[in-house]
Design a protein around this motif. Structure first.
Motif, PDB file in Angstrom:
ATOM      1  N   ASP A 197       0.829  -1.201   0.000  1.00 33.14           N
ATOM      2  CA  ASP A 197       0.000   0.000   0.000  1.00 33.14           C
ATOM      3  C   ASP A 197       0.869   1.258   0.000  1.00 33.14           C
ATOM      4  O   ASP A 197       0.477   2.285  -0.544  1.00 33.14           O
ATOM      5  N   ALA A 198       2.043   1.188   0.597  1.00 37.15           N
ATOM      6  CA  ALA A 198       2.929   2.335   0.701  1.00 37.15           C
ATOM      7  C   ALA A 198       3.855   2.484  -0.511  1.00 37.15           C
ATOM      8  O   ALA A 198       4.495   3.507  -0.669  1.00 37.15           O
ATOM      9  N   SER A 199       3.925   1.478  -1.357  1.00 33.47           N
ATOM     10  CA  SER A 199       4.837   1.509  -2.505  1.00 33.47           C
ATOM     11  C   SER A 199       4.094   1.143  -3.788  1.00 33.47           C
ATOM     12  O   SER A 199       3.663   0.002  -3.956  1.00 33.47           O
ATOM     13  N   PRO A 200       3.973   2.085  -4.714  1.00 33.78           N
ATOM     14  CA  PRO A 200       3.297   1.783  -5.982  1.00 33.78           C
ATOM     15  C   PRO A 200       3.957   0.634  -6.758  1.00 33.78           C
ATOM     16  O   PRO A 200       3.275  -0.183  -7.356  1.00 33.78           O
ATOM     17  N   THR A 201       5.280   0.563  -6.705  1.00 39.48           N
ATOM     18  CA  THR A 201       5.988  -0.514  -7.412  1.00 39.48           C
ATOM     19  C   THR A 201       5.647  -1.866  -6.820  1.00 39.48           C
ATOM     20  O   THR A 201       5.325  -2.811  -7.540  1.00 39.48           O
ATOM     21  N   LEU A 202       5.708  -1.959  -5.503  1.00 36.18           N
ATOM     22  CA  LEU A 202       5.376  -3.214  -4.831  1.00 36.18           C
ATOM     23  C   LEU A 202       3.905  -3.553  -5.013  1.00 36.18           C
ATOM     24  O   LEU A 202       3.549  -4.716  -5.212  1.00 36.18           O
ATOM     25  N   ALA A 203       3.041  -2.554  -4.997  1.00 34.46           N
ATOM     26  CA  ALA A 203       1.610  -2.783  -5.213  1.00 34.46           C
ATOM     27  C   ALA A 203       1.376  -3.380  -6.605  1.00 34.46           C
ATOM     28  O   ALA A 203       0.548  -4.280  -6.768  1.00 34.46           O
ATOM     29  N   GLY A 204       2.105  -2.902  -7.594  1.00 40.35           N
ATOM     30  CA  GLY A 204       1.976  -3.448  -8.944  1.00 40.35           C
ATOM     31  C   GLY A 204       2.408  -4.899  -9.025  1.00 40.35           C
ATOM     32  O   GLY A 204       1.765  -5.723  -9.679  1.00 40.35           O
ATOM     33  N   LEU A 205       3.506  -5.223  -8.331  1.00 39.66           N
ATOM     34  CA  LEU A 205       3.985  -6.609  -8.321  1.00 39.66           C
ATOM     35  C   LEU A 205       2.993  -7.531  -7.628  1.00 39.66           C
ATOM     36  O   LEU A 205       2.736  -8.645  -8.097  1.00 39.66           O
ATOM     37  N   VAL A 206       2.436  -7.070  -6.517  1.00 38.25           N
ATOM     38  CA  VAL A 206       1.450  -7.874  -5.794  1.00 38.25           C
ATOM     39  C   VAL A 206       0.220  -8.102  -6.664  1.00 38.25           C
ATOM     40  O   VAL A 206      -0.313  -9.219  -6.730  1.00 38.25           O
TER      41      VAL A 206
END
Length: 101
Positions: free
Chosen positions: A15-24
């Motif tokens: 939720d705090a990282s757009p990049t990580l959110a995209g990967l999830v």
């Protein structure tokens, strides 16, 4: 000087990282696709098949062993039909054989 970090779950961090959110989101999509076609894959082969990434209208499946890959290639038209019926826009499925460790 010691900093204390509050432990976070992967979902909180995403939720705090757009990049990580995209990967999830991509991982969740791949997992949902595999669940949608799982019943079309013979039960004894399911453990050898893993969901890979989707790029535009091509989805990738990762398979252990060339024999399982050959059988999966035969099932590809049915898998594509099922995915399209479930709302994914898939024109083809790429099969990648993973090396055994």
């Amino acid at each position: 000087m010691h900093r204390r970090f509050k432990p976070q779950t992967v979902l909180e961090a995403s939720d705090a990282s757009p990049t990580l959110a995209g990967l999830v989101a991509r991982a969740r999509d791949a997992s949902e696709r595999l669940k949608a076609v799982e019943t079309l894959i013979p039960a004894d082969m399911r453990a050898a098949v893993k969901a890979g990434p989707a790029e535009e209208d091509v989805w990738c499946l990762l398979v252990q062993g060339s024999a399982a890959a050959a059988k999966l290639r035969q099932l590809t038209p049915a898998l594509v039909t099922r995915l399209n019926a479930k709302g994914w826009n898939v024109s083809s499925i790429r099969i990648k054989v993973q090396a055994r460790h």
